[in-house]
Write a protein that holds these residues in place. Structure first.
Motif, short mmCIF file in Angstrom:
data_model
loop_
_atom_site.label_atom_id
_atom_site.label_comp_id
_atom_site.label_asym_id
_atom_site.label_seq_id
_atom_site.Cartn_x
_atom_site.Cartn_y
_atom_site.Cartn_z
N ALA A 176 0.83 -1.21 0.00
CA ALA A 176 0.00 0.00 0.00
C ALA A 176 0.87 1.26 0.00
O ALA A 176 1.87 1.34 0.70
N THR A 178 0.70 5.80 -1.52
CA THR A 178 0.17 6.81 -2.44
C THR A 178 1.25 7.08 -3.47
O THR A 178 2.44 6.87 -3.22
N GLN A 196 -6.59 -2.39 -5.55
CA GLN A 196 -7.56 -1.93 -4.55
C GLN A 196 -7.16 -0.54 -4.06
O GLN A 196 -5.97 -0.21 -4.02
N LEU A 197 -8.17 0.25 -3.67
CA LEU A 197 -7.90 1.55 -3.04
C LEU A 197 -8.55 1.58 -1.67
O LEU A 197 -9.52 0.85 -1.39
N TRP A 203 -10.88 -1.46 2.03
CA TRP A 203 -10.22 -1.71 0.75
C TRP A 203 -11.27 -2.05 -0.30
O TRP A 203 -12.07 -2.97 -0.12
N ASN A 216 -5.61 7.87 -11.34
CA ASN A 216 -5.55 8.25 -9.93
C ASN A 216 -4.65 9.46 -9.76
O ASN A 216 -3.83 9.78 -10.62
N HIS A 234 -3.32 2.92 -2.16
CA HIS A 234 -3.78 1.80 -2.98
C HIS A 234 -2.74 0.70 -2.96
O HIS A 234 -1.59 0.93 -2.55
#
Length: 314
Positions: A176, A178, A196-197, A203, A216, A234
């Motif tokens: 995970a 950014t 996944q975000l 999630w 994104n 994500h």
């Protein structure tokens, strides 16, 4: 939970433009992600990009990945792996200077296709930046100008494959994080999911849709919009079956671009909570060691060290 935002770009050209712009605005404010259909890149060309990418992986990268897995003993791990991602990847730099002729093992068809893919994705990225400007009340071209620096934007594509993983509960496809940069456009496999975000503490799967482009927002857009739009955590979840293809194109500021909140988006009465001002290259140097950690300490680090002077208001 509201449905994942899907934007039909054809509707920007007709009477549904206002409603479509509102969908983009809501996606930027509340999701940090959205999916584009009818975005102007032909389905036939996207099929070609997918074909040559998957052929290249099979021919040049699959065996190397298997050897790495065997060397590290990853098929028999018994506890969670926290410092490694289950992905096979390489990076194509397009701007300011292309490295596509220097990457070994790329055949001429792949080089040609990826050059054209980069040109089309770059056009789409710049179109999206102007749509964001419109929604934010910024002059057309503002974001592109901020990103430009002295040599134009940094723009490149991370080509990734996520092979079948025997222990998806113990190994992440991609941890995970950014994204550090500007706006990211992703062409992903429509048969094997995994992206996944994090939204409202949960999630959420980013649905694989044929011929779509997932968009994104990166940390730089959070800063420039003064937090009106936010980058979102994500990850990629490894899958036990199927190899997932991912082409993530990053349209980022130039290395010497100075990033700061757009003056018109800063409340003049309460500037103390505004985001910092920094040179993009300095942010990237900090990000490299902190990619898989929260973004807020990265922003805070620059609030106390900026020597770039006051934010221009013109």
């Amino acid at each position: 939970m509201a449905a994942f935002p899907v934007i039909n770009m054809e509707k920007l050209n007709g009477e549904e433009r206002a409603a479509t712009m509102e969908l983009i605005k809501d996606a930027c404010e509340n999701w940090g992600f959205f999916e584009l259909v009818n975005h102007g890149i032909s389905p036939e060309f996207m099929d070609t990009v997918e074909r040559v990418t998957k052929v290249h992986y099979k021919k040049s990268m699959e065996q190397r990945f298997k050897e790495m897995v065997a060397k590290k003993g990853l098929e028999s791990v018994q506890s969670e792996i926290k410092d490694l991602d289950w992905e096979s990847t390489f990076f194509l730099r397009h701007r300011p200077v292309s490295n596509i002729s220097e990457i070994p093992d790329l055949d001429e068809e792949y080089r040609k296709v990826m050059k054209e893919f980069a040109a089309q994705i770059e056009r789409l990225a710049e179109e999206l930046l102007d749509l964001l400007c419109e929604n934010l009340g910024l002059e057309k071209g503002y974001l592109k100008k901020v990103f430009y620096g002295s040599n134009g934007p940094n723009f490149g594509t991370k080509v990734s494959n996520y092979p079948p993983c025997p222990k998806p509960d113990l190994i992440n496809g991609l941890r995970a994080h950014t994204d550090a940069g500007g706006i990211i456009l992703l062409f992903q496999d429509d048969k094997v999911s995994g992206l996944q975000l994090l939204k409202d503490g949960q999630w959420i799967d980013v649905p694989p849709m044929r011929h779509s482009i997932v968009v994104n927002l990166g940390d730089q857009l959070e800063v420039i919009t003064n937090g009106n739009y936010k980058s979102v955590m994500h990850r990629v979840v490894a899958q036990i079956d199927g190899t997932r293809m991912s082409l993530a194109s990053f349209y980022n500021p130039g290395s010497d671009a100075v990033i700061y909140p757009a003056p018109s988006l800063v409340d003049k009465e309460d500037n103390k909570d505004s985001y910092p001002k920094f040179v993009f290259e300095d942010y990237m140097k900090l990000y490299v060691g902190l990619k898989f950690q929260a973004k807020e300490p990265r922003f805070e680090a620059f609030k106390n060290t900026s020597n770039l002077g006051p934010i221009a208001t013109a």
